[in-house]
Design a protein around this motif. Sequence first.
Motif, PDB file in Angstrom:
ATOM      1  N   VAL A 197       0.960  -1.422  -0.004  1.00  9.31           N
ATOM      2  CA  VAL A 197       0.154   0.128   0.027  1.00  9.31           C
ATOM      3  C   VAL A 197       0.785   1.106   0.012  1.00  9.31           C
ATOM      4  O   VAL A 197       0.639   1.897  -0.746  1.00  9.31           O
ATOM      5  CB  VAL A 197      -0.456  -0.417   0.652  1.00  9.31           C
ATOM      6  N   MET A 198       1.949   1.031   0.579  1.00  7.33           N
ATOM      7  CA  MET A 198       2.471   2.372   0.272  1.00  7.33           C
ATOM      8  C   MET A 198       3.477   2.458  -0.226  1.00  7.33           C
ATOM      9  O   MET A 198       3.674   3.512  -1.074  1.00  7.33           O
ATOM     10  CB  MET A 198       3.630   2.330   2.129  1.00  7.33           C
ATOM     11  N   VAL A 205       7.964  14.209   4.110  1.00 11.94           N
ATOM     12  CA  VAL A 205       7.343  13.422   4.776  1.00 11.94           C
ATOM     13  C   VAL A 205       6.606  12.196   3.752  1.00 11.94           C
ATOM     14  O   VAL A 205       5.161  13.658   3.479  1.00 11.94           O
ATOM     15  CB  VAL A 205       6.947  13.054   6.240  1.00 11.94           C
ATOM     16  N   VAL A 206       5.652  11.799   3.903  1.00 10.48           N
ATOM     17  CA  VAL A 206       5.362  11.380   2.522  1.00 10.48           C
ATOM     18  C   VAL A 206       4.006   9.939   3.675  1.00 10.48           C
ATOM     19  O   VAL A 206       4.642   9.562   4.623  1.00 10.48           O
ATOM     20  CB  VAL A 206       5.177  10.908   1.548  1.00 10.48           C
ATOM     21  N   GLY A 207       2.767  10.069   3.593  1.00  8.31           N
ATOM     22  CA  GLY A 207       2.293   8.619   4.166  1.00  8.31           C
ATOM     23  C   GLY A 207       0.323   8.684   3.536  1.00  8.31           C
ATOM     24  O   GLY A 207      -0.175   9.524   2.451  1.00  8.31           O
ATOM     25  N   VAL A 208      -0.026   7.786   4.291  1.00  2.00           N
ATOM     26  CA  VAL A 208      -1.301   7.605   4.044  1.00  2.00           C
ATOM     27  C   VAL A 208      -2.372   7.390   5.220  1.00  2.00           C
ATOM     28  O   VAL A 208      -1.465   7.477   6.515  1.00  2.00           O
ATOM     29  CB  VAL A 208      -1.541   6.098   3.731  1.00  2.00           C
ATOM     30  N   LYS A 209      -3.289   7.630   5.719  1.00  6.61           N
ATOM     31  CA  LYS A 209      -3.987   7.759   6.449  1.00  6.61           C
ATOM     32  C   LYS A 209      -5.193   6.947   6.537  1.00  6.61           C
ATOM     33  O   LYS A 209      -6.120   6.659   5.579  1.00  6.61           O
ATOM     34  CB  LYS A 209      -4.754   8.806   7.209  1.00  6.61           C
ATOM     35  N   GLY A 255       1.982   5.762  -1.234  1.00  7.07           N
ATOM     36  CA  GLY A 255       2.631   7.002  -0.237  1.00  7.07           C
ATOM     37  C   GLY A 255       3.515   7.581  -1.394  1.00  7.07           C
ATOM     38  O   GLY A 255       3.900   9.144  -1.067  1.00  7.07           O
ATOM     39  N   GLY A 256       4.361   7.339  -2.202  1.00  6.36           N
ATOM     40  CA  GLY A 256       4.681   7.522  -3.104  1.00  6.36           C
ATOM     41  C   GLY A 256       6.292   8.421  -3.201  1.00  6.36           C
ATOM     42  O   GLY A 256       6.416   9.492  -3.030  1.00  6.36           O
ATOM     43  N   VAL A 257       7.303   8.084  -1.844  1.00  9.03           N
ATOM     44  CA  VAL A 257       8.555   7.913  -1.450  1.00  9.03           C
ATOM     45  C   VAL A 257       9.017   7.670  -3.221  1.00  9.03           C
ATOM     46  O   VAL A 257       9.570   9.008  -3.661  1.00  9.03           O
ATOM     47  CB  VAL A 257       8.924   6.492  -1.054  1.00  9.03           C
TER      48      VAL A 257
END
Length: 1153
Positions: free
Chosen positions: A87-88, A844-848, A92-94
Motif C-alpha cells: 500500500v505504501m 515525509v509522505v504517508g497515508v491515513k 505513499g509516493g516515496v
Amino acid sequence: MAVPARTCGASRPGPAPTALPWPGRGPRPGPGARRPPSGPPRPLLLLLPPLLLLPLLAAPGASAYSFPQQHTMQHWARRLEQEIDGVMRIFGGVQQLREIYKDNRNLFEVQENEPQKLVEKVAGDIESLLDRKVQALKRLADAAESFQKAHRWQDNIKEEDILYYDAKADAELDDPESEDVERGSKVSTLRLDFVEDSNFKNKVNYSYTAVQIPTDIYKGSTVILNELNWTEALENVFIENRRQDPTLLWQVFGSATGVTRYYPATPWRAPKKIDLYDVRRRPWYIQGASSPKDMVIIVDVSGSVSGLTLKLMKTSVCEMLDTLSDDDYVNVASFNEKAQPVSCFTHLVQANVRNKKVFKEAVQGMVAKGTTGYKAGFEYAFDQLQNSNITRANCNKMIMMFTDGGEDRVQDVFEKYNWPNRTVRVFTFSVGQHNYDVTPLQWMACANKGYYFEIPSIGAIRINTQEYLDVLGRPMVLAGKEAKQVQWTNVYEDALGLGLVVTGTLPVFNLTQDGPGEKKNQLILGVMGIDVALNDIKRLTPNYTLGANGYVFAIDLNGYVLLHPNLKPQTTNFREPVTLDFLDAELEDENKEEIRRSMIDGNKGHKQIRTLVKSLDERYVDEVVRNYTWVPIRSTNYSLGLVLPPYSTFYLQANLSDQILQVKLPISKLKDFEFLLPSSFESEGHVFIAPREYCKDLNASDNNTEFLKNFIELMEKVTPDSKQCNNFLLHNLILDTGITQQLVERTWRDQDLNTYSLLAVFAATDGGITRVFPNKAAEDWTENPEPFNASFYRRSLDNHGYVFKPPHQDALLRPLELENDTVGILVSTAVELSLGGRTLRPAVVGVKLDLEAWAEKFKVLASNRTHQDQPQKCGPNSHCEMDCEVNNEDLLCVLIDDGGFLVLSNQNHQWDQVGRFFSEVDANLMLALYNNSFYTRKESYDYQAACAPQPPGNLGAAPRGVFVPTIADFLNLAWWTSAAAWSLFQQLLYGLIYHSWFQADPAEAEGSPEARESSCVMKQTQYYFGSVNASYNAIIDCGNCSRLFHAQRLTNTNLLFVVAEKPLCSQCEAGRLLQKETHSDGPEQCELVQRPRYRRGPHICFDYNATEDTSDCGRGASFPPSLGVLVSLQLLLLLGLPPRPQPQVHAHASRRV
C-alpha cells in the motif's frame, strides 16, 4: 498467484499477494462495547523454547483448535508486512517524489550545514547583541554614580517638591482602600499618554521614566524622596541609550532603598491581591548586588521562644531563603542545647528552587523546647562552613542567627573559629517582642563584621531579611572599578510582560565621602539592569535550515538552559528564576553529562552520540544519532551548542531566479503559486502552509485558513525580490508547492483510495507545505500545519520504515466515537534523497488508514485463508490451529506500536480503544510483553508543568496562623501590657491591611493576575522497543489461568504483532503498567544533593577588603508597648476603622549624604 485455501492440517500457505484491495467494511461495534475484564493477580512469566510449545493442548472452549504454532504466526506477520509495504509503495509516493525532485533539480541547490562555522557565527552574533547592552549599562552606571555624588541631601524635602510618574498611581486611584487615597497623597504624580509597542508587549511612553515603590515602604519618607530627586536625572540617559540602540528593552535602576525607576514608562501590572514586588528581591538584583554566598541559618528553638515568636522566625527564614540565588549555597539548622539540621540536608546545598522548597517545608516543623545554647548553634554553623569536601560558593561566608534573645556571647567559639581574620560574617536577628537585653546579639554581629537586626512583627520581616546585602556589598564598593563587571542572569519571567528574559546587571556604588579626608563611602546604591528578551536571542539562530530535529541551545555556568526548544515553562513564579537544567531539558545520559561539563568549563567541542529523545507529543521515545557541537560565548558566562541529526547535514535551498527574472509582477504571478489558491484544492488536494514569518507585514493567525488568506493577499502586493520578506522561506514554500502538486498529478489523482480503504494520502515538506488529498480529508486533519511541530513528521525523519500513529486517546476521556466519525491511523515515512553523494530527507509522505476496514483486513491477513476464500471452520473430528478471524472469541490478535499504544485489534469491542496505552486494554498481556523485554521503560520528570492550585492546608506553624488568647488572658491586665498582646495587635492590624500575609500565598500575591495555576513536577513514563527482535512464544503463568502468547516485530515498521489466548478467569490480578503523566514531588532531593551536578560559580568574588569599616553594625530600637496606644488600637479595631500605618524605611545613617 492464487493460493488454495488452508484446511485443517494443511501445510502453511504461501505468501499473500501485495496490497490486497478491500472495499468492504466490518460491522461497527455496539454502543456499549468495552474492553474485556482485567486478568488475574500479577502473573509469573515462564519462558519456554518454541519447540516445547508446539504440542500444546487445545484451548478450553475451542476443543477442535489449538494455539497457532510459531511458524504459522510468522507467516501471518509476513503477510501483514507485505500488505503494508504494498500500500505504501502504491500510494505513499516515496519513489515518485524522489523522481520529482530529480526532475526539478534545476529549481534548487543543496546547501551544507557546517556545524563549527554555524555555532561560531551564532555565538558571535549573540556576543555582539549583548555587548551593545553592556555599553548602555556602563553609561547608565557611570551616570548614576555621578548624579548621586553631585546630589545634595535635603532633610526638609517634601512630597509636593517631587514630580514623577508613579507606575502604580492608576491602580491605587481605582482602589478606594489604597494608601494614597486614604491619606490624601500630596505627591505630584504625572499623567501620561501611552502608545502600544509590540516590542514591549505593552503600552509605553518614551518621554518619561516610571517609578515603582514597594507597598510596605512609605513614599513620603525623607530617604525615598531624596532617592526620587537624584534618580530623576537618569531619565535623559535612558532616552539617549535608546537613541543609540533602538533595540533596547527595559532599562532599570533598582535602588538599595527599594525604589525602581525604569524606562520607558508604562503602568505597573497590579496583581489582584497585595503587590509584594520589591526590586531587591528580584533574581537579577540579588545576583548583581553581591558576590556568591555560603550561608548557614541557625534558629533558636529553645522553650523561651513563644508560639508567636516562633511563627515569626519560620516566616523570616523563608523570606531569607528567597534572597538567595542559584550561585549561593545554604543550610538551615535549629538549636537549643544541641544543634541539628531542620531537613535531610547534612551540609551546604545549592540554593536552587527545589532545595529551598525542602527547607521551607522543613522549617514549618520546628518545635520550641529546651534551653538556649548559642555555642551549639554556632559550632554547628562554623563546622558547616569549614567543610571543604563539598561543592560550595567559596566566596562570602556568613551565619544568620534568629533568636528571641540570650545572655551568652560565645566569645570562645568566635576565637576558635573566626578570629583574628573574621572570614565569616555573623548576622543576628532579635525576633518578637520581649524585654531581653539585646547587647550580646549586637556584640556578636559587630565583633564578626556583620549586622544586628530586629524583627518585632511581621511587617519588619521582608525589609530586615534583605538588608544584609548592603553589608555584603561593601567589599564590592571598596574594590572600585575592579568590581564593575557586568553579569548576566539566569532566565526569569519579566514582571512587566516581556516574557522570558535575561538581564545584564552592573552594581552602582556610592562615591561620596562624609567629609574631607574621610574614608570613602562603602554603600552600594543599587543595581542597574537591562533586559534582553529570549526571543531576540532566538532570532539570531538558524531555525529552518537545521531541519525539524536540529536546534541551537545555550547554557550558563549552572548548566541551566538559556535557549532550548524544550524550555517551555507552563507557568512562572516572579519570585524565582526559570531554572531548567540541560540534563532535564533532554533525556540524561553519560554523553550529555560530558558535553554539559565541557560547555560549563568554556571549552569548544564536537561529539556524535547515540541518545534517546522524546517525541513532540511526549508519548514516544526514539533512539537516535545526534551530532553536538559547542563553543563559549565570549564576554559572557554562556556557552552555545548546536545539535544536528546526520540527515540534516544538507538542506535544500530553492533557486527560482529564472522565474523571478521573468516575472517583475507580484509573487502571486510566479509559476506554482496557483496551487496555493483554495480554488485548486478540489483537484490538487488541500494545502496547509506552516505559519512562519515569511514577510514582516504578514498578519499571523492560529487559523490556517485565515493565515493562508492573509498570505495570498500579501503576495498580491509583494514582488519576488522584496526586502521585507525572507526569500529563503518564501521561495522554498513555492518550490514545495509545485513539488507536491506534481505528486498529486503523477500518483494520487488516478488512484481509488476507497479500494484500499484509505481515507487520505499526504505529503509534508521542510519548506512548510502539507498537502492532503483528497480535499475533503482536510476536514478531519488534526496534525500541526507546521511540519517541524508535527510529531509524525519529526518521528518519521528519525525512524526508518513506516511509522504508525494511532489517534491519541487519554484514559480519562471517552472512547472514540466510531458511530459518528471515521477514525484514521496515520502511516508515514521519510523521503530520503541522494544527490551527488549528499543525503538528506526533505519530506515525509504517508497515508491515513480507515480503522474499521483495516481492522477487518487485519483479521483476514492473520487467518488461515487468502482474501478470495471464505473462512472455514474446523470440523468436529479435525484438529486445526486457531486464527485471528474465525476464533476471535478465543484468540486476541493485536498490533501495538513502539510506544505501547493499540493500533489494530481483531476484537470489535476494542476498536474504540485504539490509541490507548495497551495496559489499559489488557494489563496482563502488556506486563508480560514488558517483562519479556519487548518493551523498555524510560522515566523522567517535567519540571515545567502547571497544576491546579491546591487549597491551603491549615499549618499550625505557618505565618497565616495567629496566637489566639483565652478569656482568662483578656481579663488579665498584665496580659494587656505584655509583649504577646502587643505583638498580637500588630499582627491583626497588619493583617487587616496586608490581608495576603494571613490568607494568600505570597507567590500568588506577587504573581500575575492569572495565577490560577502553580508550577509543579510531573513524572513522565514512555515505553519503547527493547532489545528483543526475535519471534518467540511464552506463557503467562497464573495458576489455572495460564495464557499463551506470541509476539513478533513487523519488519520496516514500528509495530509489534501479538497473538494471545483471551483470559478465561479473573482471579489473577495483573500489575498495571502506567504510562500517563502523573503528579510527582520529583526525585528525592536528599539523595540528589549527595551527587550534585557539575557547575561553576562566577569567576569573580568580592568578600574582603582591608579598608572596610565595620563600625556600622546595627543598633537596637525597642518599641515598648503603651497601654493607651493599645486601648486606642482596640477601639479602632472594634469600630472597624483600621488605621493605615506608615511602615518605616530601614536606612543606614550613612545613606544620608
